[in-house]
Design a protein around this motif. Structure first.
Motif, PDB file in Angstrom:
ATOM      1  N   ASP A 100      76.697  31.664  -4.965  1.00  0.00           N
ATOM      2  CA  ASP A 100      76.012  31.181  -3.773  1.00  0.00           C
ATOM      3  C   ASP A 100      74.677  30.537  -4.134  1.00  0.00           C
ATOM      4  O   ASP A 100      74.088  30.889  -5.151  1.00  0.00           O
ATOM      5  CB  ASP A 100      75.733  32.353  -2.825  1.00  0.00           C
ATOM      6  N   PRO A 101      74.187  29.635  -3.294  1.00  0.00           N
ATOM      7  CA  PRO A 101      72.867  29.058  -3.537  1.00  0.00           C
ATOM      8  C   PRO A 101      71.807  30.159  -3.560  1.00  0.00           C
ATOM      9  O   PRO A 101      71.870  31.099  -2.766  1.00  0.00           O
ATOM     10  CB  PRO A 101      72.639  28.143  -2.340  1.00  0.00           C
ATOM     11  N   GLY A 102      70.892  30.070  -4.504  1.00  0.00           N
ATOM     12  CA  GLY A 102      69.779  31.015  -4.549  1.00  0.00           C
ATOM     13  C   GLY A 102      70.104  32.342  -5.206  1.00  0.00           C
ATOM     14  O   GLY A 102      69.256  33.221  -5.285  1.00  0.00           O
ATOM     15  N   ILE A 103      71.307  32.481  -5.733  1.00  0.00           N
ATOM     16  CA  ILE A 103      71.677  33.768  -6.302  1.00  0.00           C
ATOM     17  C   ILE A 103      71.062  33.933  -7.704  1.00  0.00           C
ATOM     18  O   ILE A 103      70.836  35.048  -8.172  1.00  0.00           O
ATOM     19  CB  ILE A 103      73.225  33.918  -6.323  1.00  0.00           C
ATOM     20  N   GLY A 104      70.775  32.816  -8.369  1.00  0.00           N
ATOM     21  CA  GLY A 104      70.121  32.908  -9.677  1.00  0.00           C
ATOM     22  C   GLY A 104      70.883  32.248 -10.808  1.00  0.00           C
ATOM     23  O   GLY A 104      70.638  32.554 -11.977  1.00  0.00           O
ATOM     24  N   LYS A 105      71.752  31.289 -10.495  1.00  0.00           N
ATOM     25  CA  LYS A 105      72.533  30.626 -11.545  1.00  0.00           C
ATOM     26  C   LYS A 105      71.617  29.838 -12.489  1.00  0.00           C
ATOM     27  O   LYS A 105      71.743  29.934 -13.713  1.00  0.00           O
ATOM     28  CB  LYS A 105      73.569  29.664 -10.933  1.00  0.00           C
ATOM     29  N   SER A 106      70.707  29.064 -11.883  1.00  0.00           N
ATOM     30  CA  SER A 106      69.818  28.253 -12.718  1.00  0.00           C
ATOM     31  C   SER A 106      68.922  29.154 -13.560  1.00  0.00           C
ATOM     32  O   SER A 106      68.673  28.869 -14.735  1.00  0.00           O
ATOM     33  CB  SER A 106      68.951  27.350 -11.842  1.00  0.00           C
ATOM     34  N   THR A 107      68.452  30.232 -12.962  1.00  0.00           N
ATOM     35  CA  THR A 107      67.592  31.167 -13.688  1.00  0.00           C
ATOM     36  C   THR A 107      68.345  31.769 -14.872  1.00  0.00           C
ATOM     37  O   THR A 107      67.837  31.809 -15.990  1.00  0.00           O
ATOM     38  CB  THR A 107      67.132  32.287 -12.729  1.00  0.00           C
ATOM     39  N   ARG A 138      59.715  27.184 -13.537  1.00  0.00           N
ATOM     40  CA  ARG A 138      60.620  28.325 -13.658  1.00  0.00           C
ATOM     41  C   ARG A 138      60.564  28.889 -15.082  1.00  0.00           C
ATOM     42  O   ARG A 138      60.499  30.088 -15.286  1.00  0.00           O
ATOM     43  CB  ARG A 138      62.046  27.912 -13.329  1.00  0.00           C
ATOM     44  N   ARG A 141      57.786  31.203 -15.646  1.00  0.00           N
ATOM     45  CA  ARG A 141      58.027  32.555 -15.112  1.00  0.00           C
ATOM     46  C   ARG A 141      58.921  33.354 -16.053  1.00  0.00           C
ATOM     47  O   ARG A 141      58.931  34.579 -16.032  1.00  0.00           O
ATOM     48  CB  ARG A 141      58.721  32.477 -13.748  1.00  0.00           C
ATOM     49  N   LEU A 142      59.706  32.647 -16.833  1.00  0.00           N
ATOM     50  CA  LEU A 142      60.675  33.317 -17.707  1.00  0.00           C
ATOM     51  C   LEU A 142      60.156  33.448 -19.132  1.00  0.00           C
ATOM     52  O   LEU A 142      60.928  33.516 -20.073  1.00  0.00           O
ATOM     53  CB  LEU A 142      62.001  32.546 -17.707  1.00  0.00           C
ATOM     54  N   MET A 270      67.180  40.944 -10.446  1.00  0.00           N
ATOM     55  CA  MET A 270      66.252  39.814 -10.328  1.00  0.00           C
ATOM     56  C   MET A 270      64.859  40.348 -10.034  1.00  0.00           C
ATOM     57  O   MET A 270      64.676  41.135  -9.097  1.00  0.00           O
ATOM     58  CB  MET A 270      66.729  38.889  -9.205  1.00  0.00           C
ATOM     59  N   GLY A 271      63.911  39.939 -10.851  1.00  0.00           N
ATOM     60  CA  GLY A 271      62.540  40.392 -10.625  1.00  0.00           C
ATOM     61  C   GLY A 271      61.571  39.240 -10.794  1.00  0.00           C
ATOM     62  O   GLY A 271      61.981  38.085 -10.839  1.00  0.00           O
ATOM     63  N   ASP A 272      60.285  39.542 -10.933  1.00  0.00           N
ATOM     64  CA  ASP A 272      59.273  38.487 -11.047  1.00  0.00           C
ATOM     65  C   ASP A 272      59.458  37.649 -12.296  1.00  0.00           C
ATOM     66  O   ASP A 272      59.224  36.454 -12.294  1.00  0.00           O
ATOM     67  CB  ASP A 272      57.874  39.108 -11.054  1.00  0.00           C
ATOM     68  N   GLY A 273      59.861  38.286 -13.376  1.00  0.00           N
ATOM     69  CA  GLY A 273      60.028  37.564 -14.638  1.00  0.00           C
ATOM     70  C   GLY A 273      61.455  37.128 -14.855  1.00  0.00           C
ATOM     71  O   GLY A 273      61.923  37.055 -15.980  1.00  0.00           O
ATOM     72  N   GLY A 274      62.197  36.861 -13.783  1.00  0.00           N
ATOM     73  CA  GLY A 274      63.570  36.405 -13.928  1.00  0.00           C
ATOM     74  C   GLY A 274      64.559  37.559 -13.929  1.00  0.00           C
ATOM     75  O   GLY A 274      64.277  38.632 -13.395  1.00  0.00           O
TER      76      GLY A 274
HETATM   77  P1  TYD Z   1      67.979  30.092  -8.766  1.00  0.00           P
HETATM   78  O1  TYD Z   1      68.209  30.343 -10.193  1.00  0.00           O
HETATM   79  O2  TYD Z   1      67.253  28.842  -8.374  1.00  0.00           O
HETATM   80  O3  TYD Z   1      69.354  30.161  -7.943  1.00  0.00           O
HETATM   81  P2  TYD Z   1      70.585  29.154  -7.921  1.00  0.00           P
HETATM   82  O4  TYD Z   1      70.445  28.247  -9.086  1.00  0.00           O
HETATM   83  O5  TYD Z   1      71.793  30.064  -8.018  1.00  0.00           O
HETATM   84  O6  TYD Z   1      70.550  28.459  -6.614  1.00  0.00           O
HETATM   85  O7  TYD Z   1      67.214  31.395  -8.229  1.00  0.00           O
HETATM   86  C1  TYD Z   1      66.640  31.359  -7.027  1.00  0.00           C
HETATM   87  C2  TYD Z   1      66.051  32.665  -6.575  1.00  0.00           C
HETATM   88  O8  TYD Z   1      65.618  33.555  -7.577  1.00  0.00           O
HETATM   89  C3  TYD Z   1      64.847  32.305  -5.777  1.00  0.00           C
HETATM   90  O9  TYD Z   1      65.029  32.821  -4.470  1.00  0.00           O
HETATM   91  C4  TYD Z   1      63.691  32.897  -6.471  1.00  0.00           C
HETATM   92  C5  TYD Z   1      64.284  33.970  -7.315  1.00  0.00           C
HETATM   93  N1  TYD Z   1      63.553  34.198  -8.568  1.00  0.00           N
HETATM   94  C6  TYD Z   1      62.916  35.393  -8.758  1.00  0.00           C
HETATM   95  O10 TYD Z   1      62.926  36.293  -7.914  1.00  0.00           O
HETATM   96  N2  TYD Z   1      62.241  35.618  -9.952  1.00  0.00           N
HETATM   97  C7  TYD Z   1      62.188  34.680 -10.925  1.00  0.00           C
HETATM   98  O11 TYD Z   1      61.573  34.902 -11.984  1.00  0.00           O
HETATM   99  C8  TYD Z   1      62.846  33.432 -10.697  1.00  0.00           C
HETATM  100  C9  TYD Z   1      62.826  32.353 -11.735  1.00  0.00           C
HETATM  101  C10 TYD Z   1      63.531  33.239  -9.508  1.00  0.00           C
END
Ligand code: TYD
Ligand code: MG
Length: 459
Positions: A100-107, A138, A141-142, A270-274
């Motif tokens: 899903d969008p925002g789940i953390g794939k890019s992270t 991003r 943060r990581l 998922m936390g502040d540092g990824g």
């Molecule tokens: P993201 O990787 O952009 O999701 P996707 O690519 O799946 O759409 O992650 C988005 C969410 O993760 C965003 O709501 C913020 C959160 N996040 C954290 O809580 N901590 C972090 O260190 C980072 C990088 C993101």
């Protein structure tokens, strides 16, 4: 010059038709056809045509003389990710990561590329969605970008392939495959023909150059990766990144894997540092468990080769309306309905006039029938408003006659319960012998629903 041909294409399965159709005759999806034009076929150079796939100039070769790739597996340094891939990244493999969008794939993928680059590899992160500044933010943060990590904001697949030829990275991320397009085709990015074409070209590049390729894919409302199903056939591995928006826990699950088991899951928070890996998810899932509360039972569930202890909670209240509610989250509603009917018929608990709410804690999703015993115990405890023995786990499938049936891997379930300090397990007949020796864990074998209720709550 021949005129481009107009066709209509199903955006779900890729079926084509000369006219628009309200419902796809192949996959039965409604309103999924959209128009695209097929240009004149590009001049067909060998292995370069619009439908070119893997080709070998030399023709057939004896398989025995082909060198396997099994050895070419590189752990990326994120152990949970490596575990789901089957022990590391395979050279030349194509991995689709959906979620899903925002789940953390890019992270997740940026973290993996950073690890690889910290170990001295050159990696390339192609983004069709975010600017380099956003990726830089991003990355900060990581833990900050390592020197070997290149970024490329680009959506034209031809230019991406040129960059790959020029830079020769050790691993590539494409974020996301739905934003790319090929100038040879007229459809908009994200349409079936575009997704198929661009991923085909990237996969061929990965295979012929031995470069691992990670494709990010968006997920549609009904949970499938947007675009044609053929995308899932084209890649070697399909991973889903899932989690509940309200919880920090994320699970990475393999649904297809040519190089490993599909049962593996990786657990992250998922936390502040990824994303942080969670090496001991059981402790985490149980960390907020209320003491002495009724309606709470612990279930050792199997996720791939690992066992997680999950808490299931039930709440039973007199029905507010004529038709009582059965509301669930993380467990199957039908299963709860069947178990409630069984408790009614076989154990004399009057649940018919009650609203039932059942929840698997921490955003985990439980689909195993082995959870039946824990669900039954939680429901009975909630109904009677008496807590279950505090340090007990429950597993076993319940049949329609109220009998308790054996489930797979009782040994692994009991071992995990013992490891986390549980001292009692209610389990199907024949499980006691599978328990760990010498610990304090007592295994109570239960034959049917009634024995379970008598054993765990004699009152
Ligand atoms: P993201 O990787 O952009 O999701 P996707 O690519 O799946 O759409 O992650 C988005 C969410 O993760 C965003 O709501 C913020 C959160 N996040 C954290 O809580 N901590 C972090 O260190 C980072 C990088 C993101
Ligand atoms: Mg993203």
């Amino acid at each position: 010059m021949p005129k481009p041909k107009r066709i209509f294409e199903c955006q779900q399965c890729g079926a084509q038709s000369p006219k628009w159709l309200g419902r796809c005759t192949e996959c039965a999806a409604w309103n999924s056809f959209s128009e695209s034009t097929v240009g004149p076929a590009p001049a067909a150079a060998p292995g370069r045509g619009a439908f070119a796939g893997l080709t070998a100039a030399a023709g057939p070769v004896p398989l025995a003389e082909v060198e396997g790739l099994a050895e070419a597996r590189t752990p990326c340094g994120v152990p949970e990710f490596d575990r789901v891939l089957g022990g590391g990244i395979v050279a030349g493999s194509a991995v689709l990561v959906g979620g899903d969008p925002g789940i953390g794939k890019s992270t997740l993928l940026l973290q993996v590329m950073q690890r690889l680059s910290r170990a001295g590899q050159k990696t390339l992160y192609v983004s069709g969605e975010e600017s380099v500044q956003q990726i830089r933010m991003r990355s900060d943060r990581l833990g900050g970008p390592p020197p070997g990590l290149l970024v490329l904001p680009e959506t034209d697949v031809t230019r991406i392939l040129q960059a790959l030829e020029k830079e020769r990275p050790a691993a590539v991320v494409i974020d996301s495959v739905q934003t790319l397009y090929s100038a040879d085709l007229s459809g908009a990015p994200g349409t079936v023909s575009q997704v198929r074409e661009v991923s085909g070209r990237l996969v061929v590049h990965a295979k012929t150059h031995g470069v691992p390729l990670f494709l990010v894919g968006h997920v549609t409302k009904d949970g499938a990766i947007a675009g044609p199903r053929v995308l899932e056939h084209m890649v070697d591995t399909v991973l889903y990144f899932e989690g509940d928006g309200g919880h920090p826990y994320r699970m990475l699950r393999a649904v297809k894997n040519r190089f490993g088991s599909t049962n593996e899951v990786g657990v992250f928070a998922m936390g502040d540092g990824g994303l942080r890996e969670v090496p001991n998810p059981s402790a985490l899932f149980l960390s907020e468990r209320p003491e002495g509360a009724s309606g709470s039972a612990v279930f050792p569930c199997l996720e791939g080769t690992r066992t997680l202890l999950a808490e299931v909670q039930a709440l039973v209240t007199p029905a507010a309306f004529a038709s009582p509610q059965r509301t669930t989250s993380g467990v199957e509603r039908n299963r709860v309905q069947i178990l409630a009917a069984l408790l009614e018929r076989k154990a004399g608990l009057d649940l018919l006039g009650q609203d039932l709410f059942v929840n698997a804690v921490g955003g985990i999703r439980i689909a195993e029938p082995a959870a039946d015993l824990a669900l039954v115990a939680a429901l009975a405890s909630a109904f009677r408003d008496r807590p279950l023995p505090g340090t007990a786990v429950f597993f076993g499938e319940v049949g329609l006659a109220g009998e308790v049936r054996r489930v797979s891997r009782p040994d692994a379930r009991l071992a995990e319960a013992a490891k986390l300090g549980f001292d009692r397990a209610y389990a199907p007949p024949g499980s006691a012998a599978a328990g760990p020796r010498g610990g304090k864990l007592q295994v109570t074998e239960v034959r049917d629903l009634r024995t379970l209720l008598d054993a765990c709550d004699p009152g």
